[in-house]
Enzyme design. Structure first.
Site, PDB file in Angstrom:
ATOM      1  N   GLU A 197      53.315  54.229  31.398  1.00  0.00           N
ATOM      2  CA  GLU A 197      52.266  53.323  30.924  1.00  0.00           C
ATOM      3  C   GLU A 197      52.441  52.890  29.469  1.00  0.00           C
ATOM      4  O   GLU A 197      52.200  51.741  29.125  1.00  0.00           O
ATOM      5  CB  GLU A 197      50.885  53.968  31.106  1.00  0.00           C
ATOM      6  CG  GLU A 197      50.448  54.037  32.558  1.00  0.00           C
ATOM      7  CD  GLU A 197      48.968  54.378  32.684  1.00  0.00           C
ATOM      8  OE1 GLU A 197      48.119  53.484  32.572  1.00  0.00           O
ATOM      9  OE2 GLU A 197      48.661  55.581  32.881  1.00  0.00           O
ATOM     10  N   HIS A 213      66.314  74.809  43.600  1.00  0.00           N
ATOM     11  CA  HIS A 213      66.620  74.769  45.026  1.00  0.00           C
ATOM     12  C   HIS A 213      67.070  73.380  45.487  1.00  0.00           C
ATOM     13  O   HIS A 213      67.292  73.179  46.670  1.00  0.00           O
ATOM     14  CB  HIS A 213      65.399  75.236  45.832  1.00  0.00           C
ATOM     15  CG  HIS A 213      65.010  76.655  45.530  1.00  0.00           C
ATOM     16  ND1 HIS A 213      65.420  77.715  46.298  1.00  0.00           N
ATOM     17  CD2 HIS A 213      64.281  77.192  44.516  1.00  0.00           C
ATOM     18  CE1 HIS A 213      64.950  78.846  45.778  1.00  0.00           C
ATOM     19  NE2 HIS A 213      64.253  78.557  44.706  1.00  0.00           N
ATOM     20  N   LYS A 301      45.145  45.276  40.707  1.00  0.00           N
ATOM     21  CA  LYS A 301      43.753  45.552  41.096  1.00  0.00           C
ATOM     22  C   LYS A 301      43.022  44.266  41.463  1.00  0.00           C
ATOM     23  O   LYS A 301      42.238  44.237  42.410  1.00  0.00           O
ATOM     24  CB  LYS A 301      43.019  46.275  39.956  1.00  0.00           C
ATOM     25  CG  LYS A 301      43.376  47.750  39.847  1.00  0.00           C
ATOM     26  CD  LYS A 301      42.636  48.430  38.689  1.00  0.00           C
ATOM     27  CE  LYS A 301      43.160  49.849  38.476  1.00  0.00           C
ATOM     28  NZ  LYS A 301      42.757  50.426  37.173  1.00  0.00           N
TER      29      LYS A 301
END
Lengths: 305, 305
Positions: A197, A213, A301
């Site tokens: 951001e 792993h 949005k």
């Protein structure tokens, strides 16, 4: 308040005494939030494990939510689509709903909200949003808060070393990869989102010991290895620090190990958070991008509305 | 069994009828595991939410664990350091401990273990490790298992399109970023780890809608954007699919949207898992690296011992 002042405001925020007044029994806590507000639940979930705490960031709520659930929604704006949809769902299931918000629709639909100061970027309000959880469930000693204030203040006054690091990232167009470890895995994720951001760069995260792993393989033999820059957080757990060292040794990659000046959980938490605030802010400046600009997120949005 | 046969074995694994015999009450389930075994808890936690299910992959267990906790440890080898340490901790707290393993020390310290076939790579045993959880808590209809068998078998017989994709990744030295969404966020993580272990490449993941609150910024304006290749999983939730489309539109990035031939949860889960099995296997072959080689991880374990 300009963005630098917002960053400097963090040390004031940790002095917040906001807390929930809870006068009923509950079996579990669900904390809902997205992005810069969602990190609040992730951080708290990792620290407070006396009862099941489940942090969610999505449409839809877990099936177990019922009248024995304390359902806390966190949305700085109070208008986050996903979070608002969770409120309706949680109410239907009879959960006790509480909110932390600066206003918006959320403040009108959840009666017992904690209202925090408005007018700054959600990601700059992390202290305001997090303190009510500590104050209610796991109060922090005043002396520790004061000490943390001092540590943040020192960084506000001088962070030239962090600025140099930002320049190094810029110079090489590096992609940061941040390796956290318990109870700061979520802080590694906070770093990632601050890079996204503020500096508008990609960034990625994982944690010790899990990365041993899987990521350990490409660390040794992937293409494009030189394009990444690795951070790891020094741990209280000697085994984790040993893993950091051995991973460097056998893969040949060097990690920048971030060490907090103090060792208690709270000051370390905010030291690590603040470090990334400055690192990503300085990277934005040297890249010549506006650290406050989140226009692409806003555009999305609008198109969704 | 060679590695290709291990991949093809997945369709047989989902026919497993292994289940736990649970004759006591419990309030919550904790599932512990690392890496290729840890993904089992992550996948199940996302699907089964009737009671709190907490998946952990770390040293140390949550504070709430007590005699009302069903504590399931998953370790294919049965010798995973972190997981073994969890068993001791959980027993001390009085939890009901159960295990899923092919043997190792775990089979000797947890009496009521489900013992699965040994001799393959842990990451190739996902079906064996996951089915006991479904069979015990959320049984899958035989017809759905059969249908899923057919879908996996089709892919075993022909996955030339996936092979072409692998070649495209190789040609451009691309770094895959996988965007999942509920209930397949953990599958996006499985993809990442399969790239890491099989193809020895970096890979990263996030999920919709969370990434619309952070990654959306670098998607539009980061450096090195062309070096990544993006995957997204088609969702049952129209809002998520809308987000995928709008994110492409406003950032200018193209995502490869992976669509399952069927829509029920179980067959979609294994379709997506198998897709990455082949994509990462084919990438290993074209890169000329051995997909079974995890020597760096083994070297690290030895140095830690």
């Amino acid at each position: 308040m300009n963005f630098l002042d917002e960053i400097k405001n963090l040390k004031e925020q940790i002095k917040s005494k906001d807390k929930f007044d809870i006068n009923f029994n509950f079996d579990n806590i669900v904390i809902s939030g997205m992005g810069g507000s969602g990190i609040v639940g992730n951080i708290f979930q990792e620290y407070y494990t006396s009862i099941p705490v489940i942090s969610i960031g999505d449409y839809g709520i877990p099936g177990f939510v019922n009248e024995k659930t304390l359902f806390i929604v966190v949305s700085y704006s109070g208008n986050t689509e996903e979070t608002l949809s969770n409120v309706e769902d949680a109410k239907k299931k009879g959960a006790h709903v509480r909110a932390i918000t600066s206003g918006g629709k959320l403040a009108t639909i959840v009666e017992k909200s904690i209202i925090i100061p408005s007018g700054i970027q959600p990601r700059s309000a992390l202290g305001y949003m997090l303190m009510p959880l500590f104050n209610t469930f796991a109060p922090i000693d005043d002396a520790i808060v004061s000490q943390t204030y001092g540590i943040l203040d020192d960084m506000d006054k001088n962070h030239s070393d962090i600025k140099s690091e930002a320049f190094k990232i810029y110079e090489n167009s590096s992609i940061p990869i941040i390796y956290g470890s318990k109870p700061f895995k979520s802080v590694a994720y906070r770093w990632k989102t601050q890079f996204n951001e503020n500096a508008k760069t990609f960034a990625f995260y994982s944690y010790f010991p899990e990365l041993n792993h899987n990521d350990t393989m490409p660390l040794k033999s992937a293409y494009r290895r030189d394009e990444y820059l690795f951070y790891a957080f020094e741990s209280d757990n000697a085994r984790i620090n040993q893993r950091i060292g051995i991973t460097e040794e056998i893969t040949g990659e060097q990690f920048t190990v971030v060490k907090s000046p103090s060792q208690d959980y709270f000051s370390k938490l905010f030291y690590l958070i603040h470090y990334a605030d400055y690192l990503t802010y300085e990277l934005a400046l040297v890249r010549n991008v506006d650290p406050t600009d989140v226009s692409t997120i806003e555009e999305l949005k609008k198109k969704l509305a």
